[in-house]
Design a protein around this motif. Sequence first.
Motif, PDB file in Angstrom:
ATOM      1  N   SER A 342       0.830  -1.208   0.000  1.00 10.79           N
ATOM      2  CA  SER A 342       0.000   0.000   0.000  1.00 10.79           C
ATOM      3  C   SER A 342       0.863   1.257   0.000  1.00 10.79           C
ATOM      4  O   SER A 342       0.590   2.226  -0.721  1.00 10.79           O
ATOM      5  N   LEU A 343       1.949   1.247   0.826  1.00 10.07           N
ATOM      6  CA  LEU A 343       2.852   2.400   0.843  1.00 10.07           C
ATOM      7  C   LEU A 343       3.521   2.601  -0.510  1.00 10.07           C
ATOM      8  O   LEU A 343       3.683   3.729  -0.986  1.00 10.07           O
ATOM      9  N   LEU A 344       3.914   1.474  -1.135  1.00 11.30           N
ATOM     10  CA  LEU A 344       4.551   1.571  -2.437  1.00 11.30           C
ATOM     11  C   LEU A 344       3.598   2.128  -3.486  1.00 11.30           C
ATOM     12  O   LEU A 344       3.956   3.012  -4.277  1.00 11.30           O
ATOM     13  N   GLU A 346       0.944   3.979  -2.962  1.00 11.65           N
ATOM     14  CA  GLU A 346       0.656   5.383  -2.672  1.00 11.65           C
ATOM     15  C   GLU A 346       1.781   6.301  -3.134  1.00 11.65           C
ATOM     16  O   GLU A 346       1.558   7.454  -3.498  1.00 11.65           O
ATOM     17  N   SER A 347       3.019   5.772  -3.106  1.00  8.57           N
ATOM     18  CA  SER A 347       4.154   6.615  -3.480  1.00  8.57           C
ATOM     19  C   SER A 347       4.368   6.699  -4.989  1.00  8.57           C
ATOM     20  O   SER A 347       5.184   7.503  -5.438  1.00  8.57           O
ATOM     21  N   LEU A 348       3.657   5.897  -5.767  1.00  8.42           N
ATOM     22  CA  LEU A 348       3.855   5.920  -7.216  1.00  8.42           C
ATOM     23  C   LEU A 348       3.279   7.194  -7.823  1.00  8.42           C
ATOM     24  O   LEU A 348       2.217   7.669  -7.387  1.00  8.42           O
ATOM     25  N   PRO A 349       3.917   7.743  -8.854  1.00  5.58           N
ATOM     26  CA  PRO A 349       3.352   8.934  -9.516  1.00  5.58           C
ATOM     27  C   PRO A 349       2.143   8.589 -10.387  1.00  5.58           C
ATOM     28  O   PRO A 349       1.354   9.463 -10.717  1.00  5.58           O
ATOM     29  N   ASN A 365      -4.532   4.131  -5.057  1.00  5.36           N
ATOM     30  CA  ASN A 365      -3.797   5.252  -4.462  1.00  5.36           C
ATOM     31  C   ASN A 365      -4.571   6.541  -4.728  1.00  5.36           C
ATOM     32  O   ASN A 365      -5.666   6.518  -5.298  1.00  5.36           O
ATOM     33  N   GLU A 366      -3.983   7.638  -4.340  1.00  5.45           N
ATOM     34  CA  GLU A 366      -4.743   8.898  -4.355  1.00  5.45           C
ATOM     35  C   GLU A 366      -5.148   9.299  -5.762  1.00  5.45           C
ATOM     36  O   GLU A 366      -6.319   9.632  -6.015  1.00  5.45           O
TER      37      GLU A 366
END
Length: 709
Positions: A342-344, A346-349, A365-366
């Motif tokens: 999930s963290l990975l 979320e960090s993707l562009p 993700n967002e």
Amino acid sequence: MKPKRLYYWLMLAVGISGIGGLTYWDFYQVRIAAVTRNQRWVKSVSELLHSEQASMARWIEKFSIESATFRDIANSRRDVAALILIDNRNRQAQRWVRPGLRLEPLDPRVSVLQLRALETQKTTMGPVLIIQAKPYFTVARPLGKNRALIVFLDAARAWGLLREEASLWHIRASIYDFEKNPMFSSFDPVIPAGALAQTLDRARSKETSGIVRLPRRLSWKWLITFHFDPASDWIFLITQHTTWAYAPVIFFVICMAGILLIARIPFMALVGTRREETAQALAQFAGRVDSYIRGRDAMLQDPPSGIKELFPIAATARWLIPQWKRAEAFPRDLALERKLLSLLVESLPEGILFFNAQGGVQLSNELGRVFLSLEQEGREARMVSGVQVPRGFLEPYLEPVFTGAQPNLGKEVDVAWADGKHLYRLWVERVEAEQDKTGGFIVVVRDITFRKQWDYVQEQVLSGITHDLRGPLSAVLGYLDLMKRQLGDGAAAKVLEYLRMAREAGVRLSQMVTDILDVVRFEQGKIDLVIEVIPVVDVFQRIKNTFGVIAEQKKVNLKLAVLGDSNMTASGDRKLLDRVLDNLVGNAVKFTPPEGSITVTVRSENGRVLFDVVDTGRGIPREAQSRIFDKFQQVRPGDRSAGYGLGLAVAKFIIEAHKGEIRVESEVGIGSRFAFWIPIRPPDHRAAGKSDALVNMDPNEVVFPPPAA
């Protein structure tokens, strides 16, 4: 085998053998005793009947026949049923018969009785006759040499004595004469007809007594003995219940139960001792297993050697307990991996959305959630083919993949934000689980605005450079041709080879410059289509002429097929469509190994002409299929034999300019399939160029056919 257990089984075997032999002997003796007992009853009954007949004979001898009439004789005894006086001289007979008795036809044994009496000149006792279901004694008294008086006497009294005797002896009796005629029965016989006939035949063969052979279903219930009486030529059948005959069997069962109980005493003591030892060993082994589980022991020790059954359990525990520990830690590890994932994500562009097989969002993700909420405005998802399709901006792109109409879909879409208009690359793909089942769907949204702007700058630079290169390059090619003509055929072969190689390099460079300029023009919308009616047969003939020799030299089987009407036509720009097919077929020939095959087919469907190019080459990886139609993109970067990555980009621009669509399906090691369609009707090429025609097209309007066999 241990001595105590051997003693138990030996004692049990001796007891069973002894009791079994005694039971069999007793059972056999009981049956013999039954035959002997019944034989005594038959003897007493036979003597009783003979005494009755003898008294009747004495009575008829004392009677004065010459001075008496038939009525006098009949009135002298109540049991006289009939009188017959037979004269052999004139074959005449006088008779008196008690009313109600019918003697016709006369039994042949009466004539035999009369002849015996005349021969012996003595009063002779005859057979017992059954007339109208009643027994009658017969007695013959000779009256001279030619006449004889036959007297029929009612035997009801004698038959009553028979029933009394059978009741006293508690037996059931049946009597048959020597001709197998039933004479007497104290009950309804249970013997089958076949067994009865066999028994009577045994009696006629002078077998005096024995046991009747009954079917098994009757032999468990009845015991029937037969006895032959020579004095009367009668056969007695005596039937008895066999309950008493199985008393030895009951005795055997009781004795066996006693032996088992007695022999079980030492065995139970042995079992008790063994059970205590086993309980102690199990408690010790359980302690070892507990220490191994809690980590106090590095490995599980072997169980006590006296209990061999625990060894496979120990082996299983050695394998199972580490697995159980890993399974116990699996939820924690899985939760950690999900958190890291999930963290990975979320960090993707890029925007990421993962849907399960039912259409529910499992991971996002967002940026993915922002795109999912665009234009939803509270609208609920709708069900299509059992899959939940979200409403809103993504709906037209998700539905073809969610419903199975397409395995994947890639589009470029414009979205206006507060800071300006952005261009995004949208990719939707179905994720397969085991056995060709859908495991879910993944959506990737990538912002390509900066890349497109950079591409535009590159295009402008490339356009200027290539435009400036075209003039000098044309001059170089022209001078090379002029030099070749000036030298003529008399020039050295090596010089001509150098000129040929220089010209081929110049042509390749010129083609690359042309491709770059075409890409720039296509992206700027500067493309003019010369629409004409193109016979498909002519297109295939040109492909055969162009690539037939090359494929044959490479030992590749090139097959061309028109599915349907051979006079099929297409509408479009002949040169540009030839360029698309040359690019697709040329790539197939280039990347298909020897002994491979290439199949090119065309068919008409729903107002469109569909082309298929299928090869058995090395295939395209799945991750490269989404970018294969982009500029300067290669399946394997650095492979100069594959060109500069412009051919498929040019082909896509040409097909989209014709209001068509091109797709690729491929699997590494199996081959590739490129399919495209163009309308049969001429497109409105005035609006041709880069447009949103593909973005708004309904993907369900055209179904690409399967590859031709």
